[in-house]
Write an enzyme that holds these catalytic residues in place. Structure first.
Site, PDB file in Angstrom:
ATOM      1  N   SER A 155      -2.535   2.884   1.586  1.00 42.26           N
ATOM      2  CA  SER A 155      -1.718   4.092   2.824  1.00 42.26           C
ATOM      3  C   SER A 155      -1.375   5.531   2.159  1.00 42.26           C
ATOM      4  O   SER A 155      -1.742   5.260   0.456  1.00 42.26           O
ATOM      5  CB  SER A 155      -0.481   3.462   3.361  1.00 42.26           C
ATOM      6  OG  SER A 155      -0.163   4.818   3.794  1.00 42.26           O
ATOM      7  N   TYR A 168       8.190   1.192   3.609  1.00 49.07           N
ATOM      8  CA  TYR A 168       6.675   0.400   3.601  1.00 49.07           C
ATOM      9  C   TYR A 168       5.831   1.844   2.663  1.00 49.07           C
ATOM     10  O   TYR A 168       5.041   1.897   2.019  1.00 49.07           O
ATOM     11  CB  TYR A 168       6.575   1.942   5.293  1.00 49.07           C
ATOM     12  CG  TYR A 168       4.835   1.786   5.599  1.00 49.07           C
ATOM     13  CD1 TYR A 168       4.169   0.462   6.092  1.00 49.07           C
ATOM     14  CD2 TYR A 168       3.984   3.040   5.225  1.00 49.07           C
ATOM     15  CE1 TYR A 168       3.292   0.737   6.730  1.00 49.07           C
ATOM     16  CE2 TYR A 168       3.208   2.808   5.571  1.00 49.07           C
ATOM     17  CZ  TYR A 168       2.582   2.205   5.925  1.00 49.07           C
ATOM     18  OH  TYR A 168       0.892   1.715   6.288  1.00 49.07           O
TER      19      TYR A 168
END
Length: 270
Positions: A155, A168
């Site tokens: 990401s 995350y």
């Protein structure tokens, strides 16, 4: 389904978390490129079965296998069943991921562990099993120049801090170093390890960020290229990274983000 070509002919690809979003698009694109695809899912069996039916109807090869990537025994079974069906494995896309968002003072240990277990430990377990299989497979049966390739789905938050999402972001930061360190370790075996870092992609997991005009306008302030990404943008990058066209690429993260990681707040001279 995308137009068929043969970039990945004779390859066998495992795509984890392939029942929705980016994983589904990657599995479909790899099948269209000629690979036999194992569609892994954790809990959403129906869309995984639907994808397999579409691939087969289009003349491709696909198998659905349920497995929890955070479970060591499940990961071993996923690979063993793949070999039982197709005889080998050449591409592994570690795509499975979850979010459990909260401010630090409110984040439970369970929410921290769940995200780390799936998003980071799951990538470790799948990459480890992939390396074991790649090393065992004879050179004579390889469909590619490499002995095998792993693509970790990272990401933009492997480099962009994200308050309120520290589990995350920490997992994605860990994925960055897992990719680089593992690539360094296994390059001499002819194994390629890379990552893709998507930015804002139109998937169900982030629907609240794009489903209304106001939300989308706010999101696009962070994307210099001026549009939200589609799962197919990531899928095309994955097919390239998995193919011999990218044979000299290992240990890198390919950002597919419309410039989101370019600190857009500074585009007007800060």
């Amino acid at each position: 389904m995308p137009a068929t070509h043969t970039t990945l002919a004779q390859h066998v690809a495992i795509v984890t978390g392939a029942s929705s979003g980016i994983g589904l698009a990657v599995a479909e694109a790899m099948a269209a490129a000629g690979a036999a695809v194992v569609i892994n899912y954790h809990s959403q069996e129906a869309p995984a079965d639907d994808l397999a039916e579409r691939i087969i109807a289009a003349g491709g090869r696909a198998t659905v296998i349920q497995a929890d990537v955070a479970d060591e025994a499940d990961v071993a079974r996923l690979f063993n069943e793949t070999v039982d069906v197709y005889g080998r494995v050449d591409i592994v896309v570690c795509n499975s991921g979850v979010q459990k968002d909260a401010a630090i003072a409110d984040m439970t240990l369970e929410d921290w562990n769940t995200v780390i277990d799936v998003n980071l430990t799951g990538q470790f377990l799948c990459a480890r099993e992939a390396v074991r299989h790649f090393r065992r497979q004879p050179r004579s049966g390889r469909p590619a120049r490499s002995a095998g390739t792993v693509i970790a789905m990272s990401s933009v938050h492997e480099i962009i801090p994200w308050a309120g999402h520290i589990n995350y972001a920490s997992a994605k930061g860990g994925s960055r170093m897992l990719t680089r360190s593992l690539a360094q370790e296994v390059a001499a075996d002819g194994i390629r390890i890379n990552a893709i870092a998507p930015g804002a992609i139109r998937t169900p997991i982030n629907k609240e960020a794009w489903e209304t005009e106001a939300a989308l306008e706010k999101l696009l302030r962070l994307v210099p290229y001026g549009r939200i990404g589609e799962p197919e943008d990531v899928a095309r990058a994955a097919v390239w990274l998995a193919s011999d066209d990218a044979d000299y690429v290992t240990g890198t993260t390919l950002f597919v983000d419309g410039g989101m990681s370019l600190y857009p707040e500074f585009r007007d001279n800060g």
